[in-house]
Design a protein around this motif. Structure first.
Motif, PDB file in Angstrom:
ATOM      1  N   SER A  46      23.849 -65.652  12.506  1.00 46.29           N
ATOM      2  CA  SER A  46      25.301 -65.970  12.476  1.00 46.29           C
ATOM      3  C   SER A  46      25.856 -66.757  11.290  1.00 46.29           C
ATOM      4  N   PRO A  47      27.279 -66.631  11.100  1.00 46.17           N
ATOM      5  CA  PRO A  47      27.716 -67.259   9.959  1.00 46.17           C
ATOM      6  C   PRO A  47      27.449 -68.800   9.956  1.00 46.17           C
ATOM      7  N   ASP A  48      27.631 -69.302  11.208  1.00 40.98           N
ATOM      8  CA  ASP A  48      27.379 -70.644  11.239  1.00 40.98           C
ATOM      9  C   ASP A  48      25.779 -71.224  11.457  1.00 40.98           C
ATOM     10  N   ARG A  49      24.985 -70.179  11.096  1.00 41.45           N
ATOM     11  CA  ARG A  49      23.551 -70.473  11.215  1.00 41.45           C
ATOM     12  C   ARG A  49      22.991 -71.057  12.387  1.00 41.45           C
ATOM     13  N   THR A  50      23.450 -70.686  13.375  1.00 45.41           N
ATOM     14  CA  THR A  50      22.942 -71.456  14.481  1.00 45.41           C
ATOM     15  C   THR A  50      21.982 -70.263  15.382  1.00 45.41           C
ATOM     16  N   ALA A  51      22.525 -68.740  15.213  1.00 43.88           N
ATOM     17  CA  ALA A  51      21.784 -67.892  16.126  1.00 43.88           C
ATOM     18  C   ALA A  51      21.244 -66.690  15.296  1.00 43.88           C
ATOM     19  N   GLU A  93      20.474 -66.310  24.468  1.00 39.64           N
ATOM     20  CA  GLU A  93      20.176 -67.832  24.844  1.00 39.64           C
ATOM     21  C   GLU A  93      19.186 -68.466  24.199  1.00 39.64           C
ATOM     22  N   ARG A  94      17.870 -67.505  23.997  1.00 41.90           N
ATOM     23  CA  ARG A  94      16.695 -67.761  23.349  1.00 41.90           C
ATOM     24  C   ARG A  94      16.661 -67.533  22.054  1.00 41.90           C
ATOM     25  N   LEU A  95      17.741 -67.154  21.351  1.00 42.37           N
ATOM     26  CA  LEU A  95      17.603 -66.726  19.913  1.00 42.37           C
ATOM     27  C   LEU A  95      18.296 -67.697  19.142  1.00 42.37           C
ATOM     28  N   GLY A  96      18.070 -69.021  19.264  1.00 43.76           N
ATOM     29  CA  GLY A  96      18.608 -70.043  18.407  1.00 43.76           C
ATOM     30  C   GLY A  96      17.973 -70.212  17.149  1.00 43.76           C
ATOM     31  N   VAL A  97      18.871 -70.550  16.040  1.00 39.77           N
ATOM     32  CA  VAL A  97      17.920 -70.920  14.854  1.00 39.77           C
ATOM     33  C   VAL A  97      17.243 -72.428  14.715  1.00 39.77           C
ATOM     34  N   PRO A  99      14.807 -75.707  13.038  1.00 46.64           N
ATOM     35  CA  PRO A  99      14.663 -76.404  11.562  1.00 46.64           C
ATOM     36  C   PRO A  99      13.871 -75.611  10.675  1.00 46.64           C
ATOM     37  N   VAL A 100      12.887 -74.558  11.192  1.00 45.12           N
ATOM     38  CA  VAL A 100      12.100 -73.975  10.454  1.00 45.12           C
ATOM     39  C   VAL A 100      12.261 -72.442  10.840  1.00 45.12           C
ATOM     40  N   PRO A 101      11.742 -71.535   9.988  1.00 41.46           N
ATOM     41  CA  PRO A 101      11.752 -70.052  10.303  1.00 41.46           C
ATOM     42  C   PRO A 101      11.102 -69.728  11.760  1.00 41.46           C
ATOM     43  N   ALA A 102      11.829 -69.029  12.621  1.00 46.21           N
ATOM     44  CA  ALA A 102      11.129 -68.499  13.832  1.00 46.21           C
ATOM     45  C   ALA A 102       9.981 -67.434  13.529  1.00 46.21           C
ATOM     46  N   GLU A 103       8.942 -67.597  14.361  1.00 45.88           N
ATOM     47  CA  GLU A 103       7.800 -66.780  14.146  1.00 45.88           C
ATOM     48  C   GLU A 103       7.592 -65.739  15.521  1.00 45.88           C
ATOM     49  N   PRO A 104       8.131 -65.054  15.854  1.00 51.53           N
ATOM     50  CA  PRO A 104       8.288 -64.298  16.845  1.00 51.53           C
ATOM     51  C   PRO A 104       6.773 -63.313  16.922  1.00 51.53           C
ATOM     52  N   VAL A 105       6.511 -63.089  18.245  1.00 56.79           N
ATOM     53  CA  VAL A 105       5.420 -62.089  18.339  1.00 56.79           C
ATOM     54  C   VAL A 105       5.745 -61.062  19.173  1.00 56.79           C
ATOM     55  N   VAL A 106       5.484 -59.712  18.857  1.00 54.71           N
ATOM     56  CA  VAL A 106       5.887 -58.582  19.331  1.00 54.71           C
ATOM     57  C   VAL A 106       4.522 -57.851  20.018  1.00 54.71           C
ATOM     58  N   ASP A 107       4.623 -57.917  21.449  1.00 52.67           N
ATOM     59  CA  ASP A 107       3.604 -57.261  22.041  1.00 52.67           C
ATOM     60  C   ASP A 107       3.775 -56.015  22.388  1.00 52.67           C
ATOM     61  N   ARG A 291      29.065 -65.387  26.008  1.00 51.06           N
ATOM     62  CA  ARG A 291      28.238 -66.065  24.908  1.00 51.06           C
ATOM     63  C   ARG A 291      27.681 -67.318  25.490  1.00 51.06           C
ATOM     64  N   SER A 292      26.573 -67.385  25.384  1.00 51.54           N
ATOM     65  CA  SER A 292      25.647 -68.432  26.213  1.00 51.54           C
ATOM     66  C   SER A 292      25.488 -69.596  24.995  1.00 51.54           C
ATOM     67  N   ALA A 293      25.352 -70.765  25.595  1.00 58.07           N
ATOM     68  CA  ALA A 293      24.929 -71.786  24.674  1.00 58.07           C
ATOM     69  C   ALA A 293      23.424 -71.552  24.031  1.00 58.07           C
ATOM     70  N   ILE A 294      23.531 -71.665  22.862  1.00 57.89           N
ATOM     71  CA  ILE A 294      21.957 -71.254  21.934  1.00 57.89           C
ATOM     72  C   ILE A 294      20.940 -72.367  22.465  1.00 57.89           C
ATOM     73  N   LEU A 295      19.932 -72.204  22.885  1.00 52.60           N
ATOM     74  CA  LEU A 295      19.131 -73.131  23.142  1.00 52.60           C
ATOM     75  C   LEU A 295      17.960 -73.524  22.173  1.00 52.60           C
ATOM     76  N   TYR A 296      17.872 -74.705  21.798  1.00 52.55           N
ATOM     77  CA  TYR A 296      16.672 -75.109  20.854  1.00 52.55           C
ATOM     78  C   TYR A 296      16.417 -76.598  21.324  1.00 52.55           C
ATOM     79  N   GLU A 297      15.079 -76.717  21.322  1.00 53.67           N
ATOM     80  CA  GLU A 297      14.728 -78.141  21.455  1.00 53.67           C
ATOM     81  C   GLU A 297      13.656 -78.463  20.223  1.00 53.67           C
ATOM     82  N   GLU A 298      13.934 -79.708  19.746  1.00 54.16           N
ATOM     83  CA  GLU A 298      12.979 -80.024  18.736  1.00 54.16           C
ATOM     84  C   GLU A 298      11.790 -80.402  19.245  1.00 54.16           C
TER      85      GLU A 298
END
Length: 298
Positions: A46-51, A93-97, A99-107, A291-298
């Motif tokens: 997203s343009p605001d770099r949050t999602a 809601e689980r696709l928040g950006v 502080p580091v690049p996300a590392e998803p796993v695809v099964d 649009r849901s609040a993007i969730l990210y917990e440090e």
């Protein structure tokens, strides 16, 4: 996970557009594919770099299927994959950006595998995409596979060198389709009744046309569905596309105008249909949600 997989294995020319980092077989026809998502991207963040955008998940699943076809099912690199169906539901809601690049796993689980002799000709696969153990998307994909020679015959001599795209018409305002840059708008200003737009095919776009093609890529068609749903819904509605149920009927040609129509189905979805010369190229039911609040917990 220290580098991306070879770009040729996911049909990308740019290393920067290669999101996969590795894979392993977990059972017969079952695999785990690792990836890394950038924190900044012209389309997929997203343009605001949050999602992260749902279409980043789509591209990751596409790359994962292509990788496994070449590495685990021994499909030669000169073969072509033709998408027939691509169905995906994401949980934004689980696709928040973070502080580091996300590392998803695809099964991934492959099924309905068909061979002609030793050569794979078609299959289906289901994919669950997880971030930190949480499922962020589920996809179901069907495709066929053809050799370079058969693909050339199917295309009737059309190649990237012999086909020229139409001139790119003026686009809608970027904000109307949920984009930040005019260069990323794929719908032209309407010239017909409300709900119809011409597809803008800019072969210079570094993401959609990462390398020369003889046809309009599926990811550009999906982006047109996303933007058509946004344009139909309105940028201030608080709604965003979260799922795509897509059927590809035929190749979308670069040198023919492509018309995109979006209709409200009345059940929280928008139906988007792309046509060329009156023939349906693809259709996509786009699921819309608040649009849901993007969730990210440090």
């Amino acid at each position: 996970m220290t580098s991306s997989v070879p770009r040729q294995l996911v049909h990308r020319a740019a290393i920067a557009e290669t999101f996969l980092t590795g894979w392993s077989r977990t059972e017969t026809d079952r695999f785990s594919v690792s990836a890394q998502w950038p924190r900044v991207h012209c389309l997929h963040v997203s343009p605001d770099r949050t999602a992260y955008d749902p279409l980043l998940v789509v591209e990751t699943v596409r790359q994962a299927g292509t990788l496994l076809n070449h590495t685990e099912y021994k499909v030669p690199l000169d073969h072509q994959f033709v998408l027939q169906e691509f169905r995906i539901t994401t949980f934004p809601e689980r696709l928040g950006v973070g502080p580091v690049p996300a590392e998803p796993v695809v099964d991934i689980t492959f099924s309905d595998i068909r061979h002609r002799g030793k050569r794979l000709v078609s299959a289906r696969y289901e994919a669950d995409v997880r971030l930190d153990g949480e499922r962020v998307a589920h996809a179901d994909v069907a495709f066929t596979c053809t050799s370079g020679a058969v693909f050339s015959r199917l295309r009737g001599g059309r190649t990237a060198a012999t086909v020229t795209a139409l001139p790119v018409p003026a686009g809608l305002p970027a904000a109307d389709v949920g984009r930040d840059s005019d260069a990323d708008v794929v719908l032209a200003l309407p010239q017909q009744a409300h709900g119809y737009w011409q597809l803008r095919v800019d072969t210079g776009h570094a993401v959609f046309f990462d390398h020369p093609l003889d046809h309009i890529p599926g990811m550009l068609l999906l982006e047109s569905a996303r933007q058509a749903a946004m344009a139909r819904t309105g940028p201030d509605s608080g709604l965003i596309p979260v799922s795509f149920d897509t059927t590809f009927h035929q190749f979308a040609e670069l040198d023919l105008p492509t018309w995109i129509e979006s209709t409200d189905e009345g059940d929280g979805t928008r139906k988007v249909v792309g046509t060329q010369e009156g023939r349906t190229v693809f259709e996509c039911v786009v699921g819309i949600a608040e649009r849901s609040a993007i969730l990210y917990e440090e």
